[in-house]
Design a protein around this motif. Structure first.
Motif, PDB file in Angstrom:
ATOM      1  N   ARG A   5       0.832  -1.212   0.000  1.00 23.42           N
ATOM      2  CA  ARG A   5       0.000   0.000   0.000  1.00 23.42           C
ATOM      3  C   ARG A   5       0.863   1.257   0.000  1.00 23.42           C
ATOM      4  O   ARG A   5       0.490   2.276  -0.598  1.00 23.42           O
ATOM      5  CB  ARG A   5      -0.940   0.000   1.207  1.00 23.42           C
ATOM      6  N   ASP A   6       2.034   1.168   0.634  1.00 20.44           N
ATOM      7  CA  ASP A   6       2.940   2.322   0.657  1.00 20.44           C
ATOM      8  C   ASP A   6       3.749   2.448  -0.633  1.00 20.44           C
ATOM      9  O   ASP A   6       4.445   3.454  -0.820  1.00 20.44           O
ATOM     10  CB  ASP A   6       3.910   2.201   1.840  1.00 20.44           C
ATOM     11  N   HIS A   7       3.682   1.433  -1.485  1.00 24.39           N
ATOM     12  CA  HIS A   7       4.420   1.445  -2.753  1.00 24.39           C
ATOM     13  C   HIS A   7       3.470   1.092  -3.898  1.00 24.39           C
ATOM     14  O   HIS A   7       3.573   0.031  -4.530  1.00 24.39           O
ATOM     15  CB  HIS A   7       5.589   0.452  -2.701  1.00 24.39           C
ATOM     16  N   PRO A   8       2.522   1.973  -4.196  1.00 20.88           N
ATOM     17  CA  PRO A   8       1.506   1.662  -5.211  1.00 20.88           C
ATOM     18  C   PRO A   8       2.065   1.495  -6.611  1.00 20.88           C
ATOM     19  O   PRO A   8       1.386   0.955  -7.497  1.00 20.88           O
ATOM     20  CB  PRO A   8       0.556   2.862  -5.123  1.00 20.88           C
ATOM     21  N   GLN A   9       3.297   1.954  -6.839  1.00 23.42           N
ATOM     22  CA  GLN A   9       3.903   1.809  -8.159  1.00 23.42           C
ATOM     23  C   GLN A   9       4.303   0.372  -8.464  1.00 23.42           C
ATOM     24  O   GLN A   9       4.559   0.028  -9.625  1.00 23.42           O
ATOM     25  CB  GLN A   9       5.130   2.722  -8.284  1.00 23.42           C
ATOM     26  N   ARG A  32      -1.905  -7.345  -7.821  1.00 19.39           N
ATOM     27  CA  ARG A  32      -3.305  -7.332  -7.384  1.00 19.39           C
ATOM     28  C   ARG A  32      -3.733  -8.643  -6.741  1.00 19.39           C
ATOM     29  O   ARG A  32      -4.794  -8.708  -6.118  1.00 19.39           O
ATOM     30  CB  ARG A  32      -4.228  -6.969  -8.554  1.00 19.39           C
ATOM     31  N   PHE A  33      -2.903  -9.687  -6.887  1.00 19.73           N
ATOM     32  CA  PHE A  33      -3.208 -10.964  -6.236  1.00 19.73           C
ATOM     33  C   PHE A  33      -2.355 -11.188  -4.978  1.00 19.73           C
ATOM     34  O   PHE A  33      -2.269 -12.302  -4.472  1.00 19.73           O
ATOM     35  CB  PHE A  33      -3.002 -12.121  -7.202  1.00 19.73           C
ATOM     36  N   PRO A  83      11.705  -4.393  -1.892  1.00 26.77           N
ATOM     37  CA  PRO A  83      11.952  -4.019  -3.291  1.00 26.77           C
ATOM     38  C   PRO A  83      13.029  -4.888  -3.924  1.00 26.77           C
ATOM     39  O   PRO A  83      13.798  -5.562  -3.239  1.00 26.77           O
ATOM     40  CB  PRO A  83      12.422  -2.570  -3.182  1.00 26.77           C
ATOM     41  N   MET A  84      13.048  -4.877  -5.248  1.00 20.49           N
ATOM     42  CA  MET A  84      14.096  -5.541  -6.032  1.00 20.49           C
ATOM     43  C   MET A  84      14.783  -4.455  -6.862  1.00 20.49           C
ATOM     44  O   MET A  84      14.473  -4.261  -8.035  1.00 20.49           O
ATOM     45  CB  MET A  84      13.497  -6.637  -6.915  1.00 20.49           C
ATOM     46  N   ALA A  89      11.477  -2.338 -13.765  1.00 23.93           N
ATOM     47  CA  ALA A  89      10.125  -2.030 -13.326  1.00 23.93           C
ATOM     48  C   ALA A  89      10.035  -2.164 -11.808  1.00 23.93           C
ATOM     49  O   ALA A  89      10.645  -3.074 -11.233  1.00 23.93           O
ATOM     50  CB  ALA A  89       9.125  -2.957 -14.000  1.00 23.93           C
ATOM     51  N   PRO A  90       9.300  -1.296 -11.129  1.00 26.35           N
ATOM     52  CA  PRO A  90       9.131  -1.445  -9.676  1.00 26.35           C
ATOM     53  C   PRO A  90       8.520  -2.804  -9.348  1.00 26.35           C
ATOM     54  O   PRO A  90       7.423  -3.132  -9.806  1.00 26.35           O
ATOM     55  CB  PRO A  90       8.182  -0.298  -9.314  1.00 26.35           C
TER      56      PRO A  90
END
Length: 443
Positions: A5-9, A32-33, A83-84, A89-90
């Motif tokens: 939720r804190d990283h919507p990208q 989204r899953f 994160p990766m 891409a995020p």
């Protein structure tokens, strides 16, 4: 879910577990899953945790055709999303580990093997404190011959090793700055970086911590990060034990101490020698070295590193403040008294490595195993009993090691032995150049 939720990208997720070689196995899932991953986990066959270095099934493994290649359930570890930073891409990574459908941990999962060892410490009122030191090479592998990449600052290539050289570090300052930023994003406690003896060889220490599972997670994730980030900067990074015949190999040294229920270091007796339990832990580690060499040197190339006079231990011995010994008691204040285990190469599975070290130390403490006297001087000249010198010798020693059977589940031992016997058979068909090609990126 809070992290997402804190990283919507972030639009995609990788779920990944470490197989017996420490290679990440998993899936790509749309973000989204994510709720399904948290509540239900994911599934893939038990056999996936037991693939060879090429990612192939193990022939005649009971996990494949005999069982119908059934699925296990993989659930998130308590690490959560991260994160990766090496991907364009995020993307979020969710570390997972394997269970049976009835909720039992799967004995062939190396992370569960370490968790079981930590649980034995906890049952004894003890907590191991662990830190790892990781050596790796930055390599230009674009041509027929491996060589050091040109400095992004000067365009020049180092022609030799420069131990503790600021110039060597500064030559790759952009890479290291990006690496430290990424470690902070991923909660990997990267500490000091130094240049090492080989051209393009560096070492980064991860801070000590009282959560051995997180220390192993950090080490596994760090290897993944370094290799991925290096490619973004136009070169490779490799933890291969011996990428160059003429230069030092990559080690992965492990420092550990043990705290009691009151938080006191049980290796500390107020003086420089350390306590009886430090000595017994050393005794356990030395007694297990022959049988656990396969854990510390799991590949054909690993044994090119374990040769005399090459800054890697070959004899079974210990010493105070002596880097030629397999086990070193570093100089420190008494409260920081610890053991440094120096045998493992950079190509190991960190979960199996830390489980082998901590498991052997605990057996030594429980059985009050007395080590021989500490050596003084050059360990290579002491006439010590030697570690196994070949892959097949180490494999046989591990398969029949009584101490390994006290540390690891029977299924993991059987799976690891089958994996290594298959790799040994097929590696014999490859040239040294072909072996290097497979090891350079995988381990």
């Amino acid at each position: 879910m809070d992290w997402l939720r804190d990283h919507p990208q972030v639009r995609t997720i990788r779920v990944a577990a470490a197989d017996l070689n420490g290679i990440a196995r998993g899936k790509r899932v749309p973000a989204r899953f994510a709720h399904k991953l948290i509540s239900d986990g994911t599934r893939f066959p038990f056999s996936v945790m037991n693939l060879d270095i090429w990612g192939e099934d193990i022939e005649d493994s009971p996990l494949v055709f005999e069982s119908g290649d059934v699925d296990g359930v993989l659930l998130p570890t308590d690490r959560g999303f991260m994160p990766m930073p090496w991907l364009e891409a995020p993307t979020a990574l969710l570390p997972i580990w394997m269970f049976h459908t009835d909720g039992r941990p799967y004995d062939g999962d190396p992370r569960h093997a370490l968790a079981a060892v930590v649980a034995r410490y906890k049952a004894a009122g003890l907590t191991p404190v662990v830190a790892t030191e990781l050596e790796f090479y930055l390599i230009d592998d674009s041509g027929r011959t491996l060589r050091v990449p040109p400095s992004p600052r000067s365009g020049k290539r180092r022609t030799g090793g420069e131990i503790l050289s600021l110039r060597a570090l500064d030559a790759f300052d952009r890479f290291f700055s990006a690496l430290y930023d990424a470690c902070e994003e991923m909660d990997i406690p990267a500490d000091t970086a130094i240049s090492e003896a080989g051209p393009g060889q560096f070492e980064i220490n991860l801070m000590h911590q009282g959560d051995a599972l997180k220390a192993a997670d950090d080490t596994w994730l760090f290897k993944m990060l370094v290799k991925g980030l290096a490619r973004n900067h136009g070169f490779a990074a490799s933890f291969m034990a011996k990428p160059y015949d003429q230069w030092s190999g990559n080690g992965m040294h492990t420092h550990f101490s043990v705290l009691d229920a009151e938080g006191r270091n049980i290796f500390d007796n107020g003086g420089p020698d350390g306590s009886d339990r430090l000595r017994h832990a050393v005794g356990g580690c030395l007694a297990a070295l022959t049988g656990s060499t396969l854990i510390f040197a799991p590949h054909e190339n690993s044994f090119d590193r374990l040769v005399p006079d090459a800054h890697a231990p070959t004899g079974i011995g210990w010493a105070y403040e002596n880097r030629t010994a397999a086990l070193r008691i570093p100089a420190s204040g008494p409260v920081a008294r610890r053991i440094e285990h120096r045998v493992a190469g950079g190509d190991v599975n960190p979960y199996l490595m830390i489980a082998a070290i901590l498991g052997a130390a605990l057996i030594g403490i429980e059985d009050r195993i007395e080590p021989p006297a500490p050596i003084v001087g050059n360990a290579y000249a002491q006439g010590l009993q030697q570690l196994p010198t070949t892959w097949d010798e180490a494999l046989d020693a591990f398969a029949g090691c009584p101490m390994a059977k006290r540390i690891f589940p029977a299924e993991l031992i059987e799976n690891f032995v089958m994996t290594k016997r298959q790799e040994l058979r097929y590696m014999a068909e490859l040239s040294p150049e072909e072996q290097t090609e497979i090891y350079l990126d995988t381990v």
